[in-house]
Design an enzyme around this catalytic site. Structure first.
Site, PDB file in Angstrom:
ATOM      1  N   ASN A  65     -48.167  99.510 -17.033  1.00 47.13           N
ATOM      2  CA  ASN A  65     -48.719  98.222 -16.631  1.00 47.13           C
ATOM      3  C   ASN A  65     -50.181  98.463 -16.285  1.00 47.13           C
ATOM      4  O   ASN A  65     -50.506  98.943 -15.203  1.00 47.13           O
ATOM      5  CB  ASN A  65     -47.928  97.702 -15.417  1.00 47.13           C
ATOM      6  CG  ASN A  65     -48.406  96.344 -14.950  1.00 47.13           C
ATOM      7  OD1 ASN A  65     -49.411  95.819 -15.444  1.00 47.13           O
ATOM      8  ND2 ASN A  65     -47.705  95.773 -13.996  1.00 47.13           N
ATOM      9  N   ARG A 100     -46.667  96.313 -20.557  1.00 46.12           N
ATOM     10  CA  ARG A 100     -46.713  94.933 -20.084  1.00 46.12           C
ATOM     11  C   ARG A 100     -47.988  94.299 -20.639  1.00 46.12           C
ATOM     12  O   ARG A 100     -49.081  94.832 -20.437  1.00 46.12           O
ATOM     13  CB  ARG A 100     -46.743  94.892 -18.564  1.00 46.12           C
ATOM     14  CG  ARG A 100     -46.909  93.491 -18.068  1.00 46.12           C
ATOM     15  CD  ARG A 100     -47.075  93.442 -16.577  1.00 46.12           C
ATOM     16  NE  ARG A 100     -47.142  92.056 -16.154  1.00 46.12           N
ATOM     17  CZ  ARG A 100     -47.927  91.618 -15.175  1.00 46.12           C
ATOM     18  NH1 ARG A 100     -48.710  92.458 -14.527  1.00 46.12           N
ATOM     19  NH2 ARG A 100     -47.938  90.354 -14.850  1.00 46.12           N
ATOM     20  N   HIS A 105     -45.116  85.655 -15.408  1.00 45.64           N
ATOM     21  CA  HIS A 105     -43.970  86.295 -14.722  1.00 45.64           C
ATOM     22  C   HIS A 105     -42.692  86.183 -15.566  1.00 45.64           C
ATOM     23  O   HIS A 105     -41.580  86.232 -15.020  1.00 45.64           O
ATOM     24  CB  HIS A 105     -43.657  85.625 -13.364  1.00 45.64           C
ATOM     25  CG  HIS A 105     -44.681  85.815 -12.295  1.00 45.64           C
ATOM     26  ND1 HIS A 105     -44.961  84.846 -11.371  1.00 45.64           N
ATOM     27  CD2 HIS A 105     -45.484  86.864 -11.984  1.00 45.64           C
ATOM     28  CE1 HIS A 105     -45.884  85.277 -10.524  1.00 45.64           C
ATOM     29  NE2 HIS A 105     -46.231  86.505 -10.894  1.00 45.64           N
ATOM     30  N   ASN A 145     -47.001  87.951  -4.211  1.00 45.11           N
ATOM     31  CA  ASN A 145     -48.345  87.534  -3.874  1.00 45.11           C
ATOM     32  C   ASN A 145     -48.765  86.434  -4.847  1.00 45.11           C
ATOM     33  O   ASN A 145     -49.299  85.406  -4.464  1.00 45.11           O
ATOM     34  CB  ASN A 145     -49.286  88.744  -3.907  1.00 45.11           C
ATOM     35  CG  ASN A 145     -50.557  88.456  -3.151  1.00 45.11           C
ATOM     36  OD1 ASN A 145     -50.578  87.674  -2.196  1.00 45.11           O
ATOM     37  ND2 ASN A 145     -51.640  89.049  -3.608  1.00 45.11           N
ATOM     38  N   ARG A 201     -54.015  82.098  -4.202  1.00 46.58           N
ATOM     39  CA  ARG A 201     -54.307  81.003  -5.156  1.00 46.58           C
ATOM     40  C   ARG A 201     -53.783  79.679  -4.621  1.00 46.58           C
ATOM     41  O   ARG A 201     -52.713  79.623  -4.013  1.00 46.58           O
ATOM     42  CB  ARG A 201     -53.631  81.278  -6.507  1.00 46.58           C
ATOM     43  CG  ARG A 201     -54.112  82.528  -7.193  1.00 46.58           C
ATOM     44  CD  ARG A 201     -53.505  82.642  -8.596  1.00 46.58           C
ATOM     45  NE  ARG A 201     -53.640  83.993  -9.093  1.00 46.58           N
ATOM     46  CZ  ARG A 201     -52.623  84.740  -9.519  1.00 46.58           C
ATOM     47  NH1 ARG A 201     -51.396  84.261  -9.543  1.00 46.58           N
ATOM     48  NH2 ARG A 201     -52.840  85.964  -9.947  1.00 46.58           N
ATOM     49  N   MET A 242     -46.771  87.458   4.244  1.00 48.38           N
ATOM     50  CA  MET A 242     -45.812  86.601   4.939  1.00 48.38           C
ATOM     51  C   MET A 242     -45.312  87.232   6.237  1.00 48.38           C
ATOM     52  O   MET A 242     -45.002  86.523   7.196  1.00 48.38           O
ATOM     53  CB  MET A 242     -44.652  86.288   3.988  1.00 48.38           C
ATOM     54  CG  MET A 242     -43.767  85.171   4.416  1.00 48.38           C
ATOM     55  SD  MET A 242     -44.638  83.625   4.831  1.00 48.38           S
ATOM     56  CE  MET A 242     -44.884  82.852   3.243  1.00 48.38           C
ATOM     57  N   GLY A 277     -39.634  86.283  -1.631  1.00 43.24           N
ATOM     58  CA  GLY A 277     -38.300  85.751  -1.928  1.00 43.24           C
ATOM     59  C   GLY A 277     -37.183  86.700  -1.533  1.00 43.24           C
ATOM     60  O   GLY A 277     -36.123  86.278  -1.065  1.00 43.24           O
ATOM     61  N   GLU A 311     -39.060  94.223 -13.004  1.00 42.57           N
ATOM     62  CA  GLU A 311     -39.787  93.973 -14.251  1.00 42.57           C
ATOM     63  C   GLU A 311     -39.878  95.229 -15.107  1.00 42.57           C
ATOM     64  O   GLU A 311     -39.827  95.156 -16.337  1.00 42.57           O
ATOM     65  CB  GLU A 311     -41.187  93.429 -13.923  1.00 42.57           C
ATOM     66  CG  GLU A 311     -41.118  92.013 -13.374  1.00 42.57           C
ATOM     67  CD  GLU A 311     -42.408  91.523 -12.753  1.00 42.57           C
ATOM     68  OE1 GLU A 311     -42.619  91.774 -11.553  1.00 42.57           O
ATOM     69  OE2 GLU A 311     -43.206  90.910 -13.466  1.00 42.57           O
TER      70      GLU A 311
HETATM   71  P1  AMP Z   1     -45.023  91.184  -4.551  1.00 37.69           P
HETATM   72  O1  AMP Z   1     -46.234  90.552  -5.189  1.00 37.69           O
HETATM   73  O2  AMP Z   1     -43.730  90.753  -5.183  1.00 37.69           O
HETATM   74  O3  AMP Z   1     -45.132  92.662  -4.358  1.00 37.69           O
HETATM   75  O4  AMP Z   1     -44.944  90.560  -3.061  1.00 37.69           O
HETATM   76  C1  AMP Z   1     -45.901  90.914  -2.089  1.00 37.69           C
HETATM   77  C2  AMP Z   1     -45.767  89.971  -0.895  1.00 37.69           C
HETATM   78  O5  AMP Z   1     -44.426  89.996  -0.397  1.00 37.69           O
HETATM   79  C3  AMP Z   1     -46.605  90.366   0.310  1.00 37.69           C
HETATM   80  O6  AMP Z   1     -47.911  89.817   0.209  1.00 37.69           O
HETATM   81  C4  AMP Z   1     -45.852  89.745   1.470  1.00 37.69           C
HETATM   82  O7  AMP Z   1     -46.308  88.426   1.696  1.00 37.69           O
HETATM   83  C5  AMP Z   1     -44.427  89.674   0.993  1.00 37.69           C
HETATM   84  N1  AMP Z   1     -43.522  90.609   1.679  1.00 37.69           N
HETATM   85  C6  AMP Z   1     -43.277  91.898   1.402  1.00 37.69           C
HETATM   86  N2  AMP Z   1     -42.389  92.422   2.264  1.00 37.69           N
HETATM   87  C7  AMP Z   1     -42.056  91.426   3.115  1.00 37.69           C
HETATM   88  C8  AMP Z   1     -41.174  91.328   4.254  1.00 37.69           C
HETATM   89  N3  AMP Z   1     -40.449  92.361   4.671  1.00 37.69           N
HETATM   90  N4  AMP Z   1     -41.099  90.136   4.868  1.00 37.69           N
HETATM   91  C9  AMP Z   1     -41.813  89.067   4.460  1.00 37.69           C
HETATM   92  N5  AMP Z   1     -42.650  89.105   3.408  1.00 37.69           N
HETATM   93  C10 AMP Z   1     -42.778  90.257   2.754  1.00 37.69           C
END
Ligand code: AMP
Length: 400
Positions: A11, A93, A182, A213, A243, A285, A334, A386
């Site tokens: 990636n 990717r 995605h 994110n 965003r 979050m 999520g 992914e």
């Molecule tokens: P991703 O882009 O899928 O890696 O998601 C990253 C985002 O997931 C981070 O910016 C956080 O906002 C959220 N995140 C990761 N771990 C947690 C957690 N334990 N509780 C709440 N939000 C989380």
């Protein structure tokens, strides 16, 4: 058929390369790693072989070629070199496949030229993907290399969902339409959700909420995507980390005319300084929840705006699908943020949607149901993968 059983997934971003080497006999990881800050003086490589110690190196890497050579050296040190006869293919990717690439595709010169033709619609992503592909092909010219496109899963969207209501000639001349992103995650999660329900994907209608994110929702009917929230670019749709998601397009004219901002400044505002970070200064979050617990009003409002948009998309895709078997939450937010899941379906009991507080609070890396046992619509948490999806699509293409 090939007797080789490994796939390297790459990636490539503008200044980074993430990689995983998978054993396709069981989908296990043989090594994972990432190179950051390519071309920025001191680059950093972090490499972890299965069952081994994490290794970290800092060295100048002027470009992707130096980075991939460094990755190849780390893999070789673990006996997993790119010259191994066990390596079946490299899966890349690729963010934008336009309308032409509806499925994973073995990369030829002609395919690469077509991916280059798509650079005007994906200026931030495709150039880096192309550099990664060129470099990997130079390292192993004899090895099949496969492009797996983020947009491919969404090419089944009906024309009425994919077109913007703007002048058709202008739209067609500039290839302006809703492509969605995605897609690898939406494909994987919708399939895994059907599996969790004990159904064939062709029988399940699923709303997938990929909340990382970057964030996007999709409506999947019987395994086929019929609508998704991202559009020409990943800016449309849900509120994201940085965003804005959906916005009145006239806001951009206003910023141009009244605030005197340049197009690039507006682009940067909406992509990098909006969403959760724009609303409250944090895009993580976890931090937002911590601030809410301390009574922080800005964090509370940012959370409420995020959830309100999410709820609107759940309702919209419920209407698009007509019958919904499951709503599936995935990606960083999520998979981990129980309060987001709870708030997103709160008040939707009339639609058959609810979460069980105890099940929602469970922390686990496994796909699981969080709705009450008698719920009409399942609510699920389904971790996305992914890299595994890219590896599987790559392997099934070269192993036919
Ligand atoms: P991703 O882009 O899928 O890696 O998601 C990253 C985002 O997931 C981070 O910016 C956080 O906002 C959220 N995140 C990761 N771990 C947690 C957690 N334990 N509780 C709440 N939000 C989380």
């Amino acid at each position: 058929m090939t007797s080789a059983t490994r796939v390297l997934v790459l990636n490539s971003g503008s200044s980074s390369v993430k990689y995983q080497l998978l054993d396709m006999r069981d989908g296990s990881r043989l090594a994972v790693g990432l190179v950051e800050r390519i071309g920025e003086g001191t680059s950093r490589l972090v490499h972890t072989p299965a069952g081994g110690e994490r290794r970290e190196r800092s060295a100048p890497m002027a470009g992707h070629e130096a980075a991939l050579r460094a990755v190849a050296a780390e893999l070789a040190a673990d006996g997993l070199g790119l010259d191994s006869p066990d390596l079946a293919a490299i899966g890349h990717r690729v963010v934008h496949g336009g309308l032409r690439f509806t499925a994973p595709t073995v990369i030829t010169d002609e395919v690469l030229a077509e991916v280059e033709r798509l650079v005007p619609v994906a200026p931030l992503h495709n150039p880096a993907n192309i550099v990664g592909i060129r470099t990997a092909r130079a390292l192993r010219p004899d090895l099949p290399q496969v492009a797996v496109f983020d947009t491919a899963f969404h090419t089944t969207m009906p024309e009425y969902a994919a077109r913007y209501a703007i002048d058709t000639e202008t739209a067609d001349a500039h290839r302006i339409r809703r492509y969605g992103f995605h897609g690898t995650s939406h494909a994987y999660v919708s399939r895994e959700t059907a599996r969790l329900l004990g159904k064939d994907p062709s029988e399940a209608n699923v709303i997938v909420l990929h909340l990382g994110n970057g964030a996007s929702a999709s409506a999947v009917a019987g395994g086929r995507c019929v609508d998704t929230s991202m559009g020409l670019t990943p800016l449309e749709g849900l509120v994201m980390g940085t965003r804005s998601g959906d916005i009145d397009p006239a806001v951009t004219f206003h910023l141009r005319r009244v605030a005197g901002m340049s197009v690039d400044e507006v682009d940067e505002l909406l992509n990098k300084r909006s969403g959760l970070v724009g609303l409250c200064g944090d895009n993580d979050m976890r931090e937002i929840r911590r601030r809410i617990d301390e009574g922080d009003e800005r964090a509370r409002l940012a959370f409420d705006i995020y959830v309100h948009r999410l709820k609107k998309y759940i309702g919209a895709y419920y209407a698009v699908l007509g019958r919904v078997d499951a709503v599936a939450f995935t990606a960083g937010v999520g998979e981990n943020a129980a309060p987001v899941r709870e708030a997103a379906v709160e008040g939707l009991e009339q639609l058959g949607l609810a979460v069980d507080a105890e099940l929602n609070a469970v922390r686990s890396g496994e796909p699981r149901l969080i709705s009450p046992a008698d719920a009409r619509v399942a609510v699920a948490v389904v971790p996305t993968d992914e890299e595994l999806e890219i590896a599987q699509q790559t392997y099934s293409l070269v192993n036919n």
